[in-house]
Design an enzyme around this catalytic site. Structure first.
Site: not given
Length: 306
Positions: A179, A228, A298
């Protein structure tokens, strides 16, 4: 909140600028959460050359931030000082396929890249169909879904540096990790090239349908959400930790932890950016107290408090 209008000075310093400059433009409608204050300046470049010209002449002391479709973003209620750049689909959203490769502008939706690949019989990019963002965001955060990530298919990416210089980055140059990527955050990606494998069109479509069905049955995709919220810790799932900490359905003001998937936060209708961020921090505290594991955001959070 209203920021000082600096657009006249910018226009005077950039007589050849072709893109659009707007002062104190609301960012709420540009995010999926539908919250947040204004951008001091919102700039929409006409094309890559226009973007490079703007960055070259922009005073160094002005902060710059790029937004895509705002699917992974909380804008704080006080807004964003400096310049927010939004690449338009018209100028940066084209996609094309040749052989086993797909080329895309960074304003192209991830989903569109998957569709372009499928139409050309190119497999390996089906996972993009389940990511609700743009290619620019995918490059920046190594976006992934269903067991695949951007790093698995990227050949190279093109971007413009803060000084207006054009750069081309190979897959190795991107220094992808989970990520995230290792490219200087000031670089604004403008296009990318991906490589898949020639595959049967029906097989590709079936895989894309699986991805979509999973999203519709497991995620609150029809809500005002940001995808998310937290990264999965090594060897664990963020949603399981959140659930175990008793946070499913937890509310702060107009913000709520989704009952369907508790790694998603929802604006139930009247949430502020402060509500959503406070809810996220509350979840982090409860998970840490319950499991000893610290969750990391995130979702990107930008701007200043009201």
């Amino acid at each position: 909140m209203t920021f000082p209008d600096i657009t006249p000075d910018l226009k005077a310093a950039m007589p050849l600028l072709r893109g659009r400059l707007l002062a104190n433009q609301s960012l709420a409608e540009l995010t999926w959460f539908r919250v947040g204050g204004p951008a001091q300046v919102l700039f929409t470049p006409a094309d890559e050359e226009d973007l490079a010209y703007f960055l070259k002449l922009l005073p160094n002391e002005l902060p710059v931030y790029v937004v895509g479709v705002g699917s992974n973003l909380i804008v704080r209620d006080g807004g964003m000082p400096g310049v927010v750049i939004r690449l338009s689909p018209r100028a940066f959203g084209e996609t094309s396929a040749s052989g086993d490769t797909v080329t895309a502008g960074t304003a192209a939706l991830d989903k569109r890249v998957a569709e372009t690949a499928a139409a050309a019989g190119i497999g390996g990019m089906e996972f993009f169909f389940g990511i609700p963002g743009t290619i620019g965001g995918a490059l920046r955060m190594n976006a992934g879904a269903n067991g695949s990530e951007t790093k698995d298919v990227l050949v190279e990416a093109t971007g413009i540096g803060r000084d207006g210089t054009k750069h081309v980055f190979s897959n190795a140059d991107m220094k992808f990790v989970y990520r995230n990527s290792g490219i200087d955050p000031s670089v604004i990606f403008t296009s990318a090239r991906f490589r898949g494998q020639v595959a049967d069109a029906e097989t590709i479509r079936a895989r894309m349908n699986e991805v979509q069905n999973h999203r519709e049955t497991a995620q609150p995709i029809r809500e005002k959400t940001g995808g998310s919220t937290f990264k999965n810790p090594p060897g664990n799932s963020a949603w399981k930790l959140i659930d175990a900490a008793g946070c499913r359905g937890l509310c702060v003001g107009g913000a709520q932890v989704s009952e369907m998937h508790c790694n998603f936060l929802i604006n139930t209708g009247n949430a502020t950016g402060h509500d959503i961020e406070t809810l996220g921090e509350t979840v982090r505290e409860r998970v840490k107290a319950n499991s000893g594991i610290e969750l990391h955001w995130e979702i990107k959070r930008i701007g200043i408090p009201a």
